[in-house]
Design a protein around this motif. Structure first.
Motif, PDB file in Angstrom:
ATOM      1  N   VAL A 103       0.851  -1.189   0.305  1.00 49.50           N
ATOM      2  CA  VAL A 103      -0.045  -0.209   0.151  1.00 49.50           C
ATOM      3  C   VAL A 103       1.094   1.462  -0.047  1.00 49.50           C
ATOM      4  O   VAL A 103       1.135   1.999  -0.889  1.00 49.50           O
ATOM      5  N   LEU A 104       2.096   1.075   0.823  1.00 47.50           N
ATOM      6  CA  LEU A 104       2.866   2.557   1.278  1.00 47.50           C
ATOM      7  C   LEU A 104       4.011   2.483  -0.413  1.00 47.50           C
ATOM      8  O   LEU A 104       3.819   4.191  -1.247  1.00 47.50           O
ATOM      9  N   LEU A 105       3.926   1.571  -0.727  1.00 44.71           N
ATOM     10  CA  LEU A 105       4.475   1.383  -2.227  1.00 44.71           C
ATOM     11  C   LEU A 105       4.123   1.935  -3.128  1.00 44.71           C
ATOM     12  O   LEU A 105       4.419   3.318  -4.039  1.00 44.71           O
ATOM     13  N   ARG A 106       2.433   1.773  -3.325  1.00 42.96           N
ATOM     14  CA  ARG A 106       1.730   2.620  -4.462  1.00 42.96           C
ATOM     15  C   ARG A 106       1.661   3.586  -4.004  1.00 42.96           C
ATOM     16  O   ARG A 106       1.301   4.759  -5.370  1.00 42.96           O
ATOM     17  N   LEU A 107       1.548   3.902  -2.682  1.00 44.04           N
ATOM     18  CA  LEU A 107       1.046   5.407  -2.629  1.00 44.04           C
ATOM     19  C   LEU A 107       2.791   6.086  -2.760  1.00 44.04           C
ATOM     20  O   LEU A 107       1.849   7.137  -3.479  1.00 44.04           O
ATOM     21  N   LEU A 108       3.313   5.834  -2.704  1.00 44.69           N
ATOM     22  CA  LEU A 108       4.796   6.269  -3.214  1.00 44.69           C
ATOM     23  C   LEU A 108       4.611   7.273  -4.496  1.00 44.69           C
ATOM     24  O   LEU A 108       4.436   8.480  -4.784  1.00 44.69           O
TER      25      LEU A 108
ATOM     26  N   SER B 142      13.617  16.971   3.706  1.00 50.02           N
ATOM     27  CA  SER B 142      14.275  16.849   1.643  1.00 50.02           C
ATOM     28  C   SER B 142      13.239  17.332   1.249  1.00 50.02           C
ATOM     29  O   SER B 142      13.702  17.893  -0.017  1.00 50.02           O
ATOM     30  N   LEU B 143      12.517  16.776   2.020  1.00 49.40           N
ATOM     31  CA  LEU B 143      11.090  17.294   0.704  1.00 49.40           C
ATOM     32  C   LEU B 143      10.381  18.507   1.091  1.00 49.40           C
ATOM     33  O   LEU B 143       9.585  18.908   0.211  1.00 49.40           O
ATOM     34  N   ARG B 144      10.690  18.940   1.853  1.00 51.74           N
ATOM     35  CA  ARG B 144      10.096  20.317   2.134  1.00 51.74           C
ATOM     36  C   ARG B 144      10.186  20.635   0.856  1.00 51.74           C
ATOM     37  O   ARG B 144      11.412  21.194  -0.237  1.00 51.74           O
ATOM     38  N   GLY B 145       9.002  22.173   0.048  1.00 52.02           N
ATOM     39  CA  GLY B 145       9.578  22.480  -1.201  1.00 52.02           C
ATOM     40  C   GLY B 145       8.873  22.608  -1.898  1.00 52.02           C
ATOM     41  O   GLY B 145       8.431  22.931  -2.768  1.00 52.02           O
ATOM     42  N   SER B 148       3.762  19.676  -1.632  1.00 50.78           N
ATOM     43  CA  SER B 148       2.362  20.300  -1.692  1.00 50.78           C
ATOM     44  C   SER B 148       1.436  19.647  -2.553  1.00 50.78           C
ATOM     45  O   SER B 148       1.738  19.079  -3.454  1.00 50.78           O
ATOM     46  N   PRO B 149       0.169  19.508  -2.543  1.00 53.14           N
ATOM     47  CA  PRO B 149      -0.385  18.631  -3.599  1.00 53.14           C
ATOM     48  C   PRO B 149      -0.234  19.500  -4.551  1.00 53.14           C
ATOM     49  O   PRO B 149      -0.147  20.476  -5.275  1.00 53.14           O
ATOM     50  N   GLY B 150       0.155  18.183  -5.653  1.00 50.43           N
ATOM     51  CA  GLY B 150      -0.078  18.416  -7.407  1.00 50.43           C
ATOM     52  C   GLY B 150       1.760  18.509  -7.084  1.00 50.43           C
ATOM     53  O   GLY B 150       2.034  18.240  -8.337  1.00 50.43           O
ATOM     54  N   GLU B 151       2.832  18.828  -6.074  1.00 51.32           N
ATOM     55  CA  GLU B 151       4.179  18.910  -6.501  1.00 51.32           C
ATOM     56  C   GLU B 151       4.891  17.769  -6.411  1.00 51.32           C
ATOM     57  O   GLU B 151       3.645  16.551  -6.660  1.00 51.32           O
ATOM     58  N   ALA B 152       5.894  17.184  -7.317  1.00 51.85           N
ATOM     59  CA  ALA B 152       6.465  16.194  -7.276  1.00 51.85           C
ATOM     60  C   ALA B 152       7.146  15.187  -5.730  1.00 51.85           C
ATOM     61  O   ALA B 152       6.354  13.964  -6.694  1.00 51.85           O
ATOM     62  N   PHE B 153       6.741  15.405  -4.832  1.00 48.31           N
ATOM     63  CA  PHE B 153       6.773  15.046  -3.610  1.00 48.31           C
ATOM     64  C   PHE B 153       5.753  14.878  -2.688  1.00 48.31           C
ATOM     65  O   PHE B 153       5.709  14.710  -1.585  1.00 48.31           O
ATOM     66  N   HIS B 154       5.236  15.328  -2.928  1.00 43.81           N
ATOM     67  CA  HIS B 154       3.408  15.171  -2.810  1.00 43.81           C
ATOM     68  C   HIS B 154       3.109  14.247  -1.855  1.00 43.81           C
ATOM     69  O   HIS B 154       3.294  13.977  -0.838  1.00 43.81           O
ATOM     70  N   HIS B 155       3.607  12.816  -2.816  1.00 43.56           N
ATOM     71  CA  HIS B 155       3.014  11.366  -2.436  1.00 43.56           C
ATOM     72  C   HIS B 155       4.858  11.190  -1.540  1.00 43.56           C
ATOM     73  O   HIS B 155       3.836   9.995  -0.170  1.00 43.56           O
ATOM     74  N   LEU B 158       3.724  12.503   1.589  1.00 38.28           N
ATOM     75  CA  LEU B 158       2.255  11.145   2.254  1.00 38.28           C
ATOM     76  C   LEU B 158       2.984   9.886   3.124  1.00 38.28           C
ATOM     77  O   LEU B 158       2.656  10.132   4.337  1.00 38.28           O
ATOM     78  N   VAL B 159       3.864   9.359   2.157  1.00 34.02           N
ATOM     79  CA  VAL B 159       4.338   8.126   2.803  1.00 34.02           C
ATOM     80  C   VAL B 159       5.170   8.239   4.062  1.00 34.02           C
ATOM     81  O   VAL B 159       5.126   7.223   5.323  1.00 34.02           O
ATOM     82  N   ALA B 160       5.753   9.659   3.995  1.00 32.69           N
ATOM     83  CA  ALA B 160       7.022   9.577   4.582  1.00 32.69           C
ATOM     84  C   ALA B 160       6.253  10.128   6.289  1.00 32.69           C
ATOM     85  O   ALA B 160       6.500   9.386   7.206  1.00 32.69           O
ATOM     86  N   ASP B 161       4.925  10.806   6.190  1.00 33.65           N
ATOM     87  CA  ASP B 161       4.437  11.218   7.632  1.00 33.65           C
ATOM     88  C   ASP B 161       3.585   9.981   8.109  1.00 33.65           C
ATOM     89  O   ASP B 161       3.997   9.606   8.547  1.00 33.65           O
ATOM     90  N   TRP B 162       2.835   8.832   7.624  1.00 35.22           N
ATOM     91  CA  TRP B 162       2.959   7.348   7.692  1.00 35.22           C
ATOM     92  C   TRP B 162       3.916   6.834   8.185  1.00 35.22           C
ATOM     93  O   TRP B 162       3.620   6.789   9.491  1.00 35.22           O
ATOM     94  N   GLY B 163       5.002   6.733   7.568  1.00 36.20           N
ATOM     95  CA  GLY B 163       6.187   6.278   8.000  1.00 36.20           C
ATOM     96  C   GLY B 163       6.823   6.946  10.019  1.00 36.20           C
ATOM     97  O   GLY B 163       6.829   5.432  10.685  1.00 36.20           O
ATOM     98  N   LEU B 164       6.551   7.870  10.059  1.00 37.65           N
ATOM     99  CA  LEU B 164       6.875   8.702  10.948  1.00 37.65           C
ATOM    100  C   LEU B 164       6.023   8.223  12.171  1.00 37.65           C
ATOM    101  O   LEU B 164       6.488   7.476  13.422  1.00 37.65           O
ATOM    102  N   ASP B 165       4.246   7.958  12.064  1.00 33.71           N
ATOM    103  CA  ASP B 165       3.640   7.580  12.982  1.00 33.71           C
ATOM    104  C   ASP B 165       4.171   6.465  13.109  1.00 33.71           C
ATOM    105  O   ASP B 165       3.981   5.503  14.531  1.00 33.71           O
ATOM    106  N   TYR B 166       4.446   5.368  12.057  1.00 35.54           N
ATOM    107  CA  TYR B 166       4.657   3.690  12.258  1.00 35.54           C
ATOM    108  C   TYR B 166       5.900   3.659  13.405  1.00 35.54           C
ATOM    109  O   TYR B 166       5.701   2.972  14.332  1.00 35.54           O
ATOM    110  N   PHE B 167       6.488   4.231  13.423  1.00 32.36           N
ATOM    111  CA  PHE B 167       8.313   3.968  14.221  1.00 32.36           C
ATOM    112  C   PHE B 167       7.404   4.569  15.256  1.00 32.36           C
ATOM    113  O   PHE B 167       8.508   3.946  15.777  1.00 32.36           O
TER     114      PHE B 167
END
Lengths: 195, 195
Positions: A103-108, B142-145, B148-155, B158-167
């Motif tokens: 899920v995270l892979l695809r979200l990425l 490193s993704l800051r900047g 935002s929605p529509g920008e290259a590193f938006h997804h 989201l994944v990184a934020d999920w991961g922060l919670d997970y750990f």
DNA sequence: ACAGCCATGTAACTCGTTACATGATTAC
DNA sequence: GTAATCATGTAACGAGTTACATGGCTGT
């Protein structure tokens, strides 16, 4: 002498430390009921081949007994097996968890796909995580009565409680991400700077 | 036409959808920086062999260029590659995460080991989970900047934020379990019913 | 001079999977 | 009578790992 077994071998050996003697078939079932959530669900064929290897090492003892005409083989852990498991636990590095999270892979790489498909995926996953949690609730309930400190299922109960939290967190993360995506989609149609 | 590639292949292909052209070596580094947390850290040799396969399928295009005397090969995703990735995303089942959690595995059979060893393991793991989180914080920063929605590193964000919670959840679960074990050990020495 | 990183692979191996095969007993 | 479950494996395969090999460039 010989920590050269794969971890799954020790995992199956561990399933035999709860005071009973099981057939390969039953070990597979026990693995599906418990190990599955935080290790793997080994294929049936692998259970047989791992048991053969454990028997070679004399870590388990196989007893073949006729049962209603046919022969049934049960496996019990030996003293050597218990010693080997203990050595493995105490002298080999534990290692960090490996998470294979499609899920995270695809979200990425969500930007190459239809936004609606990503939202659908997250919704489905939140549901599956909740269902997995419900199954674990069943497992946890089945441990009641022998889950106090010092009793047989105390450690399995600790693991199950951890797992209950884990699946709840997964569902929560999926839903939070879904909410963020929906807020973005709703907030402004397609582009940003439109009043 | 051909979703017969292993998921890791698509994962590496996905790393090439962020607008740049990388060498195999750099792809390995990107995988170690991001994919590692929720998929795998493929061996260097596997990166090369997967790229060879992706090139055969024309999902990536290899460009060899002399650079300071020696030849350096960079890989870029092709239109076919993007299409294949999209088809994979939208038409193959996502699958449920697989967790290989050696800490939980060992905790499950904690009764065969020294209690102090189990506590030590949980303490170490809580620390490692926090360190993993700290590393992810660096990735997230490193993704800051461009997050935002529509920008290259938006997804990826989201994944990184999920991961922060997970750990954070992992560290919390390890510490909670540790606290329970310590409370039991301290509360009554060895047995239960002693006033 | 030497360590460490950049860059690219080959070869051997093992873990684990899927597919296949067999047969007996139990439930409907 | 037939489907599901119990019980036990074999064979072929593929993904991914470790070990090994090579060589140039960069910083100290």
């Amino acid at each position: 002498m010989s920590q050269e077994l794969p971890v799954t071998s020790y995992a199956l050996l561990g399933l035999l430390t709860f005071g009973d003697e099981l057939t390969a078939y039953e070990i597979k079932q026990r693995a599906d009921a418990t190990l599955r959530f935080y290790w793997v669900s080994p294929a049936t064929s692998q259970v047989y081949s791992e048991l053969a290897r454990l028997t070679e090492h004399a870590f388990v003892a196989a007893t073949t007994r006729p049962d209603d005409g046919r022969d049934v083989t049960t496996y019990a852990i030996t003293d050597e097996g218990r010693a080997a498991l203990r050595v493995w636990m105490e002298e080999t590095p534990t290692g960090f968890p490996v998470l294979k999270h499609p899920v995270l892979l695809r979200l990425l790489v969500g930007h190459v796909s239809d936004p609606a498909r990503i939202e659908e995926m997250l919704e489905e996953y939140a549901g599956e995580a909740r269902r997995a949690r419900d199954e674990l609730v069943g497992v946890r309930e089945s441990l009641r009565g022998a889950d106090s400190p010092g009793e047989a299922f105390h450690h399995p109960a600790l693991v199950a409680d951890w797992g209950l939290d884990y699946f709840a967190d997964e569902a929560r993360n999926a839903e939070r991400t879904l909410a963020r995506l929906r807020a973005e989609a709703g907030g402004s149609e397609g582009h940003e700077d439109r009043p």
